[in-house]
Every structure is written in C-alpha cells, then in structure tokens.
Design a protein around this motif. Structure first.
Motif, PDB file in Angstrom:
ATOM      1  N   LYS A   1      23.784  22.802  21.487  1.00 39.53           N
ATOM      2  CA  LYS A   1      22.966  23.394  22.557  1.00 39.53           C
ATOM      3  C   LYS A   1      22.563  24.836  22.288  1.00 39.53           C
ATOM      4  CE  LYS A   1      24.262  20.514  26.479  1.00 39.53           C
ATOM      5  NZ  LYS A   1      24.724  20.488  27.884  1.00 39.53           N
ATOM      6  N   ASN A   2      23.347  25.539  21.463  1.00 35.40           N
ATOM      7  CA  ASN A   2      23.102  26.969  21.278  1.00 35.40           C
ATOM      8  C   ASN A   2      22.598  27.348  19.892  1.00 35.40           C
ATOM      9  OD1 ASN A   2      24.262  28.368  23.867  1.00 35.40           O
ATOM     10  ND2 ASN A   2      25.762  26.802  23.307  1.00 35.40           N
ATOM     11  N   PHE A   3      22.586  26.387  18.966  1.00 35.78           N
ATOM     12  CA  PHE A   3      22.163  26.684  17.600  1.00 35.78           C
ATOM     13  C   PHE A   3      21.114  25.661  17.186  1.00 35.78           C
ATOM     14  CE2 PHE A   3      22.925  26.212  12.915  1.00 35.78           C
ATOM     15  CZ  PHE A   3      22.439  27.449  12.549  1.00 35.78           C
ATOM     16  N   THR A   4      19.846  26.081  17.223  1.00 37.88           N
ATOM     17  CA  THR A   4      18.738  25.139  16.943  1.00 37.88           C
ATOM     18  C   THR A   4      17.720  25.754  15.983  1.00 37.88           C
ATOM     19  OG1 THR A   4      17.642  25.942  18.960  1.00 37.88           O
ATOM     20  CG2 THR A   4      18.946  23.917  19.143  1.00 37.88           C
ATOM     21  N   PRO A   5      18.131  26.100  14.754  1.00 33.16           N
ATOM     22  CA  PRO A   5      17.189  26.713  13.813  1.00 33.16           C
ATOM     23  C   PRO A   5      16.109  25.755  13.337  1.00 33.16           C
ATOM     24  CG  PRO A   5      19.234  26.181  12.698  1.00 33.16           C
ATOM     25  CD  PRO A   5      19.467  25.929  14.154  1.00 33.16           C
ATOM     26  N   TYR A   6      16.363  24.450  13.466  1.00 30.97           N
ATOM     27  CA  TYR A   6      15.383  23.454  13.013  1.00 30.97           C
ATOM     28  C   TYR A   6      14.696  22.742  14.182  1.00 30.97           C
ATOM     29  CZ  TYR A   6      17.630  24.079   8.475  1.00 30.97           C
ATOM     30  OH  TYR A   6      18.127  24.612   7.309  1.00 30.97           O
ATOM     31  N   GLY A   7      14.697  23.385  15.353  1.00 31.45           N
ATOM     32  CA  GLY A   7      14.090  22.756  16.522  1.00 31.45           C
ATOM     33  C   GLY A   7      15.058  21.778  17.156  1.00 31.45           C
TER      34      GLY A   7
ATOM     35  N   ALA B   1      15.646  31.915  27.590  1.00 28.69           N
ATOM     36  CA  ALA B   1      16.823  32.104  26.746  1.00 28.69           C
ATOM     37  C   ALA B   1      18.008  31.328  27.327  1.00 28.69           C
ATOM     38  CB  ALA B   1      17.160  33.586  26.645  1.00 28.69           C
ATOM     39  N   ASP B   2      17.713  30.380  28.210  1.00 26.57           N
ATOM     40  CA  ASP B   2      18.725  29.552  28.862  1.00 26.57           C
ATOM     41  C   ASP B   2      18.925  28.295  28.010  1.00 26.57           C
ATOM     42  OD1 ASP B   2      19.888  27.489  30.540  1.00 26.57           O
ATOM     43  OD2 ASP B   2      19.495  28.767  32.259  1.00 26.57           O
ATOM     44  N   SER B   3      20.051  28.178  27.336  1.00 23.44           N
ATOM     45  CA  SER B   3      20.268  27.067  26.399  1.00 23.44           C
ATOM     46  C   SER B   3      20.254  25.713  27.103  1.00 23.44           C
ATOM     47  CB  SER B   3      21.586  27.261  25.641  1.00 23.44           C
ATOM     48  OG  SER B   3      22.690  27.312  26.532  1.00 23.44           O
ATOM     49  N   GLU B   4      20.771  25.648  28.339  1.00 23.82           N
ATOM     50  CA  GLU B   4      20.757  24.382  29.081  1.00 23.82           C
ATOM     51  C   GLU B   4      19.323  23.948  29.384  1.00 23.82           C
ATOM     52  OE1 GLU B   4      23.190  22.398  29.935  1.00 23.82           O
ATOM     53  OE2 GLU B   4      24.891  23.629  29.271  1.00 23.82           O
ATOM     54  N   PHE B   5      18.508  24.901  29.842  1.00 24.91           N
ATOM     55  CA  PHE B   5      17.107  24.598  30.145  1.00 24.91           C
ATOM     56  C   PHE B   5      16.354  24.217  28.865  1.00 24.91           C
ATOM     57  CE2 PHE B   5      12.653  26.111  30.782  1.00 24.91           C
ATOM     58  CZ  PHE B   5      12.284  25.179  31.741  1.00 24.91           C
TER      59      PHE B   5
ATOM     60  N   CYS C   1      19.256  32.573  22.124  1.00 24.19           N
ATOM     61  CA  CYS C   1      20.491  31.780  22.198  1.00 24.19           C
ATOM     62  C   CYS C   1      21.384  32.084  20.996  1.00 24.19           C
ATOM     63  CB  CYS C   1      20.162  30.292  22.246  1.00 24.19           C
ATOM     64  SG  CYS C   1      19.227  29.803  23.718  1.00 24.19           S
ATOM     65  N   HIS C   2      20.771  32.257  19.813  1.00 25.45           N
ATOM     66  CA  HIS C   2      21.542  32.551  18.604  1.00 25.45           C
ATOM     67  C   HIS C   2      22.208  33.917  18.665  1.00 25.45           C
ATOM     68  CE1 HIS C   2      18.782  29.647  16.128  1.00 25.45           C
ATOM     69  NE2 HIS C   2      19.534  29.028  17.026  1.00 25.45           N
ATOM     70  N   MET C   3      21.630  34.843  19.450  1.00 25.60           N
ATOM     71  CA  MET C   3      22.158  36.207  19.523  1.00 25.60           C
ATOM     72  C   MET C   3      22.881  36.472  20.851  1.00 25.60           C
ATOM     73  SD  MET C   3      21.277  37.200  16.567  1.00 25.60           S
ATOM     74  CE  MET C   3      21.440  38.975  16.458  1.00 25.60           C
ATOM     75  N   ASN C   4      23.240  35.413  21.551  1.00 25.76           N
ATOM     76  CA  ASN C   4      23.932  35.541  22.830  1.00 25.76           C
ATOM     77  C   ASN C   4      25.403  35.876  22.575  1.00 25.76           C
ATOM     78  OD1 ASN C   4      25.207  35.180  25.309  1.00 25.76           O
ATOM     79  ND2 ASN C   4      23.916  33.470  25.889  1.00 25.76           N
ATOM     80  N   SER C   5      25.836  37.039  23.024  1.00 21.32           N
ATOM     81  CA  SER C   5      27.199  37.493  22.744  1.00 21.32           C
ATOM     82  C   SER C   5      28.264  36.664  23.458  1.00 21.32           C
ATOM     83  CB  SER C   5      27.352  38.967  23.134  1.00 21.32           C
ATOM     84  OG  SER C   5      27.074  39.156  24.513  1.00 21.32           O
ATOM     85  N   GLU C   6      27.869  35.916  24.497  1.00 23.82           N
ATOM     86  CA  GLU C   6      28.839  35.065  25.185  1.00 23.82           C
ATOM     87  C   GLU C   6      29.201  33.851  24.329  1.00 23.82           C
ATOM     88  OE1 GLU C   6      27.529  34.041  29.081  1.00 23.82           O
ATOM     89  OE2 GLU C   6      27.311  36.123  29.742  1.00 23.82           O
ATOM     90  N   THR C   7      28.269  33.416  23.493  1.00 26.63           N
ATOM     91  CA  THR C   7      28.523  32.278  22.602  1.00 26.63           C
ATOM     92  C   THR C   7      28.980  32.751  21.224  1.00 26.63           C
ATOM     93  OG1 THR C   7      26.763  31.055  23.727  1.00 26.63           O
ATOM     94  CG2 THR C   7      27.538  30.168  21.624  1.00 26.63           C
ATOM     95  N   PHE C   8      28.298  33.773  20.696  1.00 20.87           N
ATOM     96  CA  PHE C   8      28.584  34.295  19.359  1.00 20.87           C
ATOM     97  C   PHE C   8      29.034  35.758  19.491  1.00 20.87           C
ATOM     98  CE2 PHE C   8      25.169  31.106  18.923  1.00 20.87           C
ATOM     99  CZ  PHE C   8      25.802  30.187  18.091  1.00 20.87           C
ATOM    100  N   LYS C   9      30.350  35.971  19.464  1.00 21.55           N
ATOM    101  CA  LYS C   9      30.890  37.324  19.622  1.00 21.55           C
ATOM    102  C   LYS C   9      30.348  38.244  18.522  1.00 21.55           C
ATOM    103  CE  LYS C   9      35.249  39.867  19.921  1.00 21.55           C
ATOM    104  NZ  LYS C   9      36.729  39.784  19.779  1.00 21.55           N
ATOM    105  N   ASP C  10      29.989  39.462  18.904  1.00 16.43           N
ATOM    106  CA  ASP C  10      29.395  40.428  17.959  1.00 16.43           C
ATOM    107  C   ASP C  10      28.279  39.756  17.164  1.00 16.43           C
ATOM    108  OD1 ASP C  10      31.249  42.417  18.705  1.00 16.43           O
ATOM    109  OD2 ASP C  10      32.732  41.601  17.294  1.00 16.43           O
TER     110      ASP C  10
END
Length: 477
Positions: free
Chosen positions: A414-420, A87-91, A386-395
């Motif tokens: 880096k944090n939103f990749t719904p299409y790969g 769940a590490d967006s950088e990795f 990543c899509h549900m990470n509260s540090e990037t997307f509040k609530d």
C-alpha cells in the motif's frame, strides 16, 4: 459628461464581471465539499509553483507545503485543469483498483500531446482491451518466463561489456551512459535496433526530449515545449522508417521481437495500425531511457556514501561466486536469493521518486472522508509522498536498505508503488529488477570506483541530474 458616465458604467461592469469570474475560479462548482486547497491564479492556476526547481531528494516543496497545510488530500489547478493531489495511501490504493468504474487513465495536456496518437484523446488509446493487449505483449517478451529462459545470460553479458567499457574511460557520466546502453539493449528486443550500426543515436534524442518534457504547453517557436514536439517528431520519423524496413523485409528473423509480434497481429486486431505501433515503441523506449538508468546513477551516489552497504552487498555476491564459479552465468534461483540486493534496489527506488505519481480522471463524483471529487477532475496519486512518509519509513531521507527487513508485505503493497498499481502496474518491473540486480552483482564482484562529482540533483517535479553523476571505474586485480 455622458461619455464619462458610459466609461464609468463599462468599467464598473468589467470589475463586477472579473470579480465574479475570479470568485467562480477560486470556488469551483461541486455537489458536496471539495478537498481543501487553492486554485491559484486564473487560467495558469498553480502551475508555476510546481515547476520551480528543488535541489533536494526530498518531496518537492509544492507538495510538501500543501500536505503540511491542508493534509494528505488537497486541491489545486495545474495547466488549466482542476486537480486533486493525494498522499493518502489508502485512497490511492482504492483509486487504482477502481479503473473504468470511478476513474480512467489520464494525462495532462503536455503529456497528452507528447505521448498520445494524433487525433486521439488522452484516454481513447487506453481502453481496457487495448491495455490488456499491450500488457500481455510486454509480459510475453519481458516477463518472468522470458527472463528465466534467455534474458539472464544476455543481461549478464551486456552488463560485463558496459562496465568493461566504462573502466577504459577517464571518467563516466553514469546517467547519460546508462541510459544510452540500457535503451540500446532493450531496443534490440523491441524492434531489432542496432545502436552500433545506426547513424541515428536515439539515446541522445531521448535525453534532449526529457530536458524539455515538463515545459508549460505553450506551442510557439523557441519555447521548450515546441522543442519537445520537434525532438519527438525526429524520433517518430526514425521509428517510422524502421517500421517500413521491417514491413518490406522478406528476411526471416531468428527470434520474434515486439515489432514482429505487433505486425503479425495487425491482421486480427483492428486497433493495431502503423501509428499505434510507432506510439507503443516510442512510449516503451522513453520508459527504458529513464527508469533503470536513474536508479543506476543513484546507486553509485548512495553506495559511495554508505560503504557498509557495499560490504554487505559484496558478502552476498561473493557467496554466489563461490557456489557458481566466477565466469558462470547467474541462475534464476540465485537471482531470487539476492535478498539484500533487492532491499538496496527498493530503497533506491523509494528515495528516487523519478516521477511524483500517476494520474487518473474521475468519471463519476467520488466521495471520500467527507470530501467530494467531482467528475471530470484530475487525480494525482502521490506515490512519492507515500514513499517519504515518516510514519511508514522512519527518517525517510536516510538511505537504509535494512529498513525493509522490518516492513510487512501488506504495508509495502500500500505504501511502496514505484511501478504503479492496480491493473496498470508496469509490465517491465521484473525486467528492471533483474537488470539492476545483475548490474550490482558484476559491479561489486569485479570493480571498484572513485566517486568524482555530482551535479545538482533537481526536482521539477521530476528528478533531473544537472550535469550528472561522474565516476571513475577500475577493474579489481
């Protein structure tokens, strides 16, 4: 006495062996330090925990609990395969850009047997050259130029027909209806399939296929996995018959579709066989039966719960109507001007997380933040986390399209990749966005709806809809 001694000795040896085997299972060989985690029970690993249904749009508990306990990168074993979840967006961003250097495309056994050609490994069909060909093929038929030239008015026509049809019904189960309609529309451009004239309804077969897709790969009569294989066989037979008809036909088609394109390329590309063509068509039809229809179903849910979002959508699209005329087709520039519409679609994609992520397999040992991922291990890149990470997307569980006004492009990439991501980003991404945008345009300008009920939304870990989302659609006066 001697028999008892022998029995005792054999029992002791068995206990020693089992203890050694279990210890070896729980502590896989690694030159370095493995990511934290558990390998679960011998043979089945933690597969059962992953398949437990979760009746929420939140992350599946299997993933959420392990992130809380071990951090964003952890190890497990699923369906007999050692696997690292990230769940590490950088990795994740790093991994998708290391294909053919550190990783390769990969399916677990369930997907491998269902989506890969008979006799091939799960990666043999995914060489760089073949993937480049397939991507180019679909961009040629569903890319921006094709969308600009002739798809926009056709999409608007079919959306008008779909919604008019729904308005004449007592109620509509959105996911199933949208899946059938969108697949039929796309199949026309893939292989000339006419759903109205065909006695075999592929949309219904794909719906059954999905229901049993994530079953444990136990191929014996009566199991859900065997049912998936049987449904797939029926679909493949239908595609094979369509391929034979096209191959034997002497009629000239008005416009080349994807099937025509591949049949012509058979003469110059050795890897293009009839089996290859059928598998490409099958994978494409499966993708369209689940991508856009899921988002359409959730749009009705979220819009019904958020009337302020509907008001802003209506304002954006009424403005387009005033400048365009109520019956005039949407232009490309007008599609691109739908900023709030784009945010609504992005927010729905972010929360939906239809699949938990994408898979790769390490072809070399990978070093990251003091951990080693051994060669041969599967890596699951958890876009959903990543899509549900509260540090990037509040609530993160709150449907809030306005949040996208404050996110910069680097953060989004880096944090939103719904299409790969990387070289395998979905070639049909823009096609999906256009269809959804036009759908929303027609919906909010010509219709209103009553939200009747919804079944239990369920993650297992893919998103399933129970008995569906039901609405009653009304034409505006």
């Amino acid at each position: 006495m001697s028999v008892l001694i022998i029995f005792f000795f054999l029992t002791l040896m068995l206990i020693i062996y089992l203890t050694y085997w279990i210890k070896k299972w729980r502590n896989p060989k690694c030159i370095g330090v493995l990511p934290p985690g558990s390998m679960g029970l011998p043979i089945i690993g933690e597969s059962l925990q992953l398949l437990i249904p979760n009746y929420s749009l939140d992350l599946h508990p299997f993933i959420k609990r392990r992130i809380n306990r071990y951090g964003p990168i952890f190890r497990s074993n699923v369906a007999g395969h050692p696997i690292v979840f990230s769940a590490d967006s950088e990795f994740n961003h790093y991994v998708v850009n290391q294909e053919r250097r550190l990783v390769e495309f990969w399916y677990l056994d369930t997907y491998s047997k269902l989506f890969v050609l008979e006799g091939e490994s799960s990666t043999s069909g995914a060489t760089a050259y073949i993937h480049k060909y397939i991507r180019s093929l679909f961009l040629n038929h569903f890319g921006n130029e094709k969308l600009k030239e002739n798809f926009l008015p056709q999409i608007q026509d079919v959306v008008n027909k779909i919604l008019h049809s729904w308005s004449s019904q007592e109620f509509t189960e959105v996911k199933r209806s949208a899946s059938s309609e969108f697949q039929a529309f796309t199949a026309k451009f893939l292989l000339g399939y006419d759903a109205e004239k065909s006695s075999y309804k592929m949309g219904e077969s794909f719906a059954k296929f999905l229901e049993t897709l994530l079953a444990f790969p136990l191929n014996i009569p009566g199991t859900p996995y065997r049912q998936s294989l049987e449904v797939k066989k029926k679909i493949m037979n239908t595609l094979e018959n369509l391929l034979k008809e096209r191959s034997n036909s002497t009629e000239e088609t008005n416009e080349e579709d994807v099937l025509d394109h591949m049949l012509k390329d058979m003469e110059k590309e050795k890897f293009i066989t009839k089996d290859f063509i059928i598998q490409v068509l099958f994978g494409s039809l499966f993708a369209v039966s689940e991508s856009v229809p899921v988002i359409i179903a959730l749009l009705f849910k979220f819009l019904s719960e958020n009337p302020s979002v509907v008001e802003e959508l209506m304002a954006e699209h009424e403005k387009i109507l005033k400048s365009n005329g109520s019956d005039s087709p949407i232009t490309w520039d007008q599609y691109k001007s739908m900023k709030f519409t784009s945010h609504v679609i992005q927010e729905t994609l972010r929360i939906s997380n239809v699949t938990p992520g994408v898979m790769r397999r390490a072809i070399r040992d990978i070093q990251y933040k003091g951990y080693t991922i051994p060669a041969g291990w599967t890596i699951m890149l958890l876009a959903s986390a990543c899509h549900m990470n509260s540090e990037t997307f509040k609530d993160p569980l709150v449907f809030n399209p306005w949040r996208w006004n404050d996110l910069d492009s680097k953060c989004i990439s880096k944090n939103f990749t719904p299409y790969g991501g990387g070289t395998r980003q979905c070639a049909g991404a823009e096609y999906s966005k256009v269809f959804l945008s036009i759908f929303l345009h027609v919906l909010v300008t010509k219709y209103r709806w009553t939200y009747i009920k919804e079944g239990k939304l369920c993650r297992r870990p893919m998103l399933l809809f129970g008995d569906g989302i039901h609405i009653k659609l009304h034409e505006k006066n």
